[in-house]
Design a protein around this motif. Structure first.
Motif, PDB file in Angstrom:
ATOM      1  N   VAL A 118       0.857  -1.181   0.000  1.00  0.00           N
ATOM      2  CA  VAL A 118       0.000   0.000   0.000  1.00  0.00           C
ATOM      3  C   VAL A 118       0.894   1.231   0.000  1.00  0.00           C
ATOM      4  CG1 VAL A 118      -1.800   1.294   1.202  1.00  0.00           C
ATOM      5  CG2 VAL A 118      -1.827  -1.222   1.234  1.00  0.00           C
ATOM      6  N   THR A 119       0.741   2.090  -0.994  1.00  0.00           N
ATOM      7  CA  THR A 119       1.548   3.306  -1.108  1.00  0.00           C
ATOM      8  C   THR A 119       0.682   4.508  -0.763  1.00  0.00           C
ATOM      9  OG1 THR A 119       2.888   2.307  -2.857  1.00  0.00           O
ATOM     10  CG2 THR A 119       2.996   4.698  -2.627  1.00  0.00           C
ATOM     11  N   VAL A 120       1.145   5.275   0.231  1.00  0.00           N
ATOM     12  CA  VAL A 120       0.411   6.441   0.722  1.00  0.00           C
ATOM     13  C   VAL A 120       1.262   7.687   0.497  1.00  0.00           C
ATOM     14  CG1 VAL A 120      -0.775   7.479   2.691  1.00  0.00           C
ATOM     15  CG2 VAL A 120      -0.629   4.978   2.499  1.00  0.00           C
ATOM     16  N   ARG A 121       0.646   8.736  -0.011  1.00  0.00           N
ATOM     17  CA  ARG A 121       1.335  10.019  -0.224  1.00  0.00           C
ATOM     18  C   ARG A 121       0.796  11.054   0.758  1.00  0.00           C
ATOM     19  NH1 ARG A 121       3.297  13.264  -5.036  1.00  0.00           N
ATOM     20  NH2 ARG A 121       3.016  15.452  -4.442  1.00  0.00           N
ATOM     21  N   HIS A 122       1.713  11.753   1.429  1.00  0.00           N
ATOM     22  CA  HIS A 122       1.354  12.837   2.336  1.00  0.00           C
ATOM     23  C   HIS A 122       1.987  14.132   1.837  1.00  0.00           C
ATOM     24  CE1 HIS A 122       0.024   9.855   5.311  1.00  0.00           C
ATOM     25  NE2 HIS A 122       1.206   9.275   5.214  1.00  0.00           N
ATOM     26  N   ASP A 123       1.229  15.200   1.821  1.00  0.00           N
ATOM     27  CA  ASP A 123       1.753  16.536   1.537  1.00  0.00           C
ATOM     28  C   ASP A 123       1.490  17.401   2.763  1.00  0.00           C
ATOM     29  OD1 ASP A 123       2.743  16.450  -1.238  1.00  0.00           O
ATOM     30  OD2 ASP A 123       0.653  16.023  -1.753  1.00  0.00           O
ATOM     31  N   ILE A 124       2.554  18.004   3.303  1.00  0.00           N
ATOM     32  CA  ILE A 124       2.448  18.804   4.521  1.00  0.00           C
ATOM     33  C   ILE A 124       2.750  20.259   4.195  1.00  0.00           C
ATOM     34  CG2 ILE A 124       3.309  19.152   6.860  1.00  0.00           C
ATOM     35  CD1 ILE A 124       4.056  16.218   6.967  1.00  0.00           C
ATOM     36  N   LYS A 125       1.842  21.131   4.602  1.00  0.00           N
ATOM     37  CA  LYS A 125       1.994  22.567   4.374  1.00  0.00           C
ATOM     38  C   LYS A 125       2.059  23.301   5.710  1.00  0.00           C
ATOM     39  CE  LYS A 125      -0.507  22.766  -0.058  1.00  0.00           C
ATOM     40  NZ  LYS A 125      -1.633  23.406  -0.794  1.00  0.00           N
ATOM     41  N   GLN A 126       2.832  24.373   5.720  1.00  0.00           N
ATOM     42  CA  GLN A 126       2.827  25.320   6.823  1.00  0.00           C
ATOM     43  C   GLN A 126       2.701  26.721   6.261  1.00  0.00           C
ATOM     44  OE1 GLN A 126       6.413  24.505   9.160  1.00  0.00           O
ATOM     45  NE2 GLN A 126       5.148  23.763  10.852  1.00  0.00           N
ATOM     46  N   ARG A 127       1.815  27.509   6.866  1.00  0.00           N
ATOM     47  CA  ARG A 127       1.589  28.887   6.418  1.00  0.00           C
ATOM     48  C   ARG A 127       1.279  28.933   4.923  1.00  0.00           C
ATOM     49  NH1 ARG A 127       6.697  31.290   9.988  1.00  0.00           N
ATOM     50  NH2 ARG A 127       5.634  31.205  12.007  1.00  0.00           N
ATOM     51  N   GLY A 128       0.540  27.918   4.450  1.00  0.00           N
ATOM     52  CA  GLY A 128       0.095  27.868   3.074  1.00  0.00           C
ATOM     53  C   GLY A 128       1.131  27.416   2.065  1.00  0.00           C
ATOM     54  N   THR A 129       2.339  27.054   2.518  1.00  0.00           N
ATOM     55  CA  THR A 129       3.420  26.659   1.619  1.00  0.00           C
ATOM     56  C   THR A 129       3.724  25.173   1.777  1.00  0.00           C
ATOM     57  OG1 THR A 129       4.423  28.849   1.691  1.00  0.00           O
ATOM     58  CG2 THR A 129       5.843  27.028   1.021  1.00  0.00           C
ATOM     59  N   LEU A 130       3.833  24.459   0.665  1.00  0.00           N
ATOM     60  CA  LEU A 130       4.185  23.041   0.705  1.00  0.00           C
ATOM     61  C   LEU A 130       5.611  22.898   1.220  1.00  0.00           C
ATOM     62  CD1 LEU A 130       3.460  20.089   0.054  1.00  0.00           C
ATOM     63  CD2 LEU A 130       4.356  20.482  -2.260  1.00  0.00           C
ATOM     64  N   ALA A 131       5.769  22.193   2.333  1.00  0.00           N
ATOM     65  CA  ALA A 131       7.082  22.029   2.956  1.00  0.00           C
ATOM     66  C   ALA A 131       7.654  20.637   2.744  1.00  0.00           C
ATOM     67  CB  ALA A 131       6.995  22.328   4.448  1.00  0.00           C
ATOM     68  N   LEU A 132       6.800  19.608   2.728  1.00  0.00           N
ATOM     69  CA  LEU A 132       7.294  18.232   2.663  1.00  0.00           C
ATOM     70  C   LEU A 132       6.312  17.352   1.907  1.00  0.00           C
ATOM     71  CD1 LEU A 132       9.324  16.001   3.714  1.00  0.00           C
ATOM     72  CD2 LEU A 132       7.770  15.720   5.644  1.00  0.00           C
ATOM     73  N   THR A 133       6.850  16.538   1.016  1.00  0.00           N
ATOM     74  CA  THR A 133       6.091  15.462   0.389  1.00  0.00           C
ATOM     75  C   THR A 133       6.708  14.156   0.843  1.00  0.00           C
ATOM     76  OG1 THR A 133       5.505  16.765  -1.566  1.00  0.00           O
ATOM     77  CG2 THR A 133       5.433  14.364  -1.786  1.00  0.00           C
ATOM     78  N   GLU A 134       5.868  13.276   1.367  1.00  0.00           N
ATOM     79  CA  GLU A 134       6.355  11.986   1.871  1.00  0.00           C
ATOM     80  C   GLU A 134       5.553  10.851   1.235  1.00  0.00           C
ATOM     81  OE1 GLU A 134       7.248   9.580   6.042  1.00  0.00           O
ATOM     82  OE2 GLU A 134       5.993  11.376   6.089  1.00  0.00           O
ATOM     83  N   ILE A 135       6.271   9.868   0.707  1.00  0.00           N
ATOM     84  CA  ILE A 135       5.658   8.654   0.188  1.00  0.00           C
ATOM     85  C   ILE A 135       5.984   7.522   1.151  1.00  0.00           C
ATOM     86  CG2 ILE A 135       5.470   7.081  -1.770  1.00  0.00           C
ATOM     87  CD1 ILE A 135       4.657   9.929  -2.437  1.00  0.00           C
ATOM     88  N   GLN A 136       4.973   6.837   1.641  1.00  0.00           N
ATOM     89  CA  GLN A 136       5.164   5.692   2.537  1.00  0.00           C
ATOM     90  C   GLN A 136       4.669   4.431   1.842  1.00  0.00           C
ATOM     91  OE1 GLN A 136       2.845   6.682   5.980  1.00  0.00           O
ATOM     92  NE2 GLN A 136       4.273   8.245   6.706  1.00  0.00           N
ATOM     93  N   GLU A 137       5.456   3.367   1.948  1.00  0.00           N
ATOM     94  CA  GLU A 137       5.059   2.075   1.382  1.00  0.00           C
ATOM     95  C   GLU A 137       4.947   1.058   2.515  1.00  0.00           C
ATOM     96  OE1 GLU A 137       7.483  -0.969  -1.164  1.00  0.00           O
ATOM     97  OE2 GLU A 137       6.602   0.495  -2.548  1.00  0.00           O
ATOM     98  N   LEU A 138       3.748   0.540   2.716  1.00  0.00           N
ATOM     99  CA  LEU A 138       3.486  -0.472   3.732  1.00  0.00           C
ATOM    100  C   LEU A 138       3.352  -1.820   3.059  1.00  0.00           C
ATOM    101  CD1 LEU A 138       0.711   1.498   5.660  1.00  0.00           C
ATOM    102  CD2 LEU A 138       3.181   1.562   6.042  1.00  0.00           C
ATOM    103  N   VAL A 139       3.817  -2.881   3.732  1.00  0.00           N
ATOM    104  CA  VAL A 139       3.704  -4.225   3.183  1.00  0.00           C
ATOM    105  C   VAL A 139       2.929  -5.102   4.152  1.00  0.00           C
ATOM    106  CG1 VAL A 139       5.931  -4.984   4.144  1.00  0.00           C
ATOM    107  CG2 VAL A 139       4.957  -6.182   2.178  1.00  0.00           C
TER     108      VAL A 139
END
Length: 262
Positions: A118-139
């Motif tokens: 299962v591949t999950v994508r997270h996008d984290i913003k602070q003060r309206g600006t994209l700071a981090l994109t994280e892809i997690q892969e669970l097995v």
């Protein structure tokens, strides 16, 4: 075979400074972060909790599958891999918004039996600006399934020895609100999931490798990692580095994780 899933959700977290201090202390560092300071890489992992009541948990202590994560009929869960793209640094004590979506669900037949990723994508913003994109892969896999551990390289140019104990694993589980019993219930880890002791969190190993890489490169722009074998709480491991490549070498040369950093 790949399944199509469009599940998504959003969360907001205030990035409480006290929790960041607790993680610094857990890792043996001075608790000196102040509101507005850039956080070290992977500190966001202790935020965006999703607490569930006991009745909503599975046998392993994780939230039961079938809500955000689909139920794939395989009982054992592990964190397989991840990739982080640091657009800018996240700030301690500043409200953040995270949007999450399941990118893919893939079923495979491995040497140890059926697998589901299962591949999950997270996008984290602070003060309206994209700071981090994280892809997690669970097995996910069947009970009793064990893969053969690869051998780790021995050509590192720098190395650091790390040790673990049940207290560290418990505190990291608490800070990340990770209820997976393989990290704190040794009887369950041995008798139900077939491990040789408590399992060191994959994200904790990735966290240590990220800190090791940041000490070499400064602020990271991206970091990718893959877990290749479990490490037990009673085992000593070595963090290794060479030319942007990092890995965790366990006893008998067992490769537990590989990573690339830039």
């Amino acid at each position: 075979m790949q399944d199509n899933h469009s599940r998504s959700h959003t969360q907001t977290d205030n990035f409480d400074i006290a929790r960041a201090h607790a993680l610094q202390a857990t890792l043996g560092h001075p608790a000196d972060l102040r509101t507005g300071d850039p956080m070290p890489p992977f500190f966001h992992h202790i935020y965006f909790w999703q607490p569930q009541p006991p009745a909503a948990l599975g046998r392993d202590g994780h939230p039961a599958k079938g809500d955000f994560i689909p139920d794939l009929g395989l009982p054992r869960r592990m964190w397989a891999a991840g990739k982080l793209v640091f657009h800018c640094q996240l700030l301690a004590g500043v409200k953040a918004d995270r949007s999450s979506v399941i990118d893919s669900v893939t079923r495979k037949q491995g040497r140890s039996g059926p697998l589901a990723f299962v591949t999950v994508r997270h996008d984290i913003k602070q003060r309206g600006t994209l700071a981090l994109t994280e892809i997690q892969e669970l097995v996910y896999r069947e009970d009793g399934a064990r893969a053969t551990a690869p051998q780790a390289p021995t050509n590192e140019t720098d190395a650091q020895t790390v040790t673990f104990d049940s207290t560290l694993l418990f505190r990291y589980s608490a800070l990340t609100f990770n209820g997976h019993r393989i990290h704190y219930d040794e009887r369950y880890a041995r008798e139900v999931e077939g491990y040789d002791g408590l399992v060191v969190h994959g994200p904790l190993l990735a966290h240590l490798l990220m800190g090791f890489a940041a000490a070499k490169l400064g602020a990271l722009s991206q970091f990718s990692y893959r877990a290749t074998a479990p490490l037990m709480h009673h085992e000593t491991a070595t963090l290794c580095w060479r030319d942007g490549q990092a890995w965790v070498r366990g006893p008998q040369g067992r490769q537990c994780m590989i990573a690339t950093a830039a």
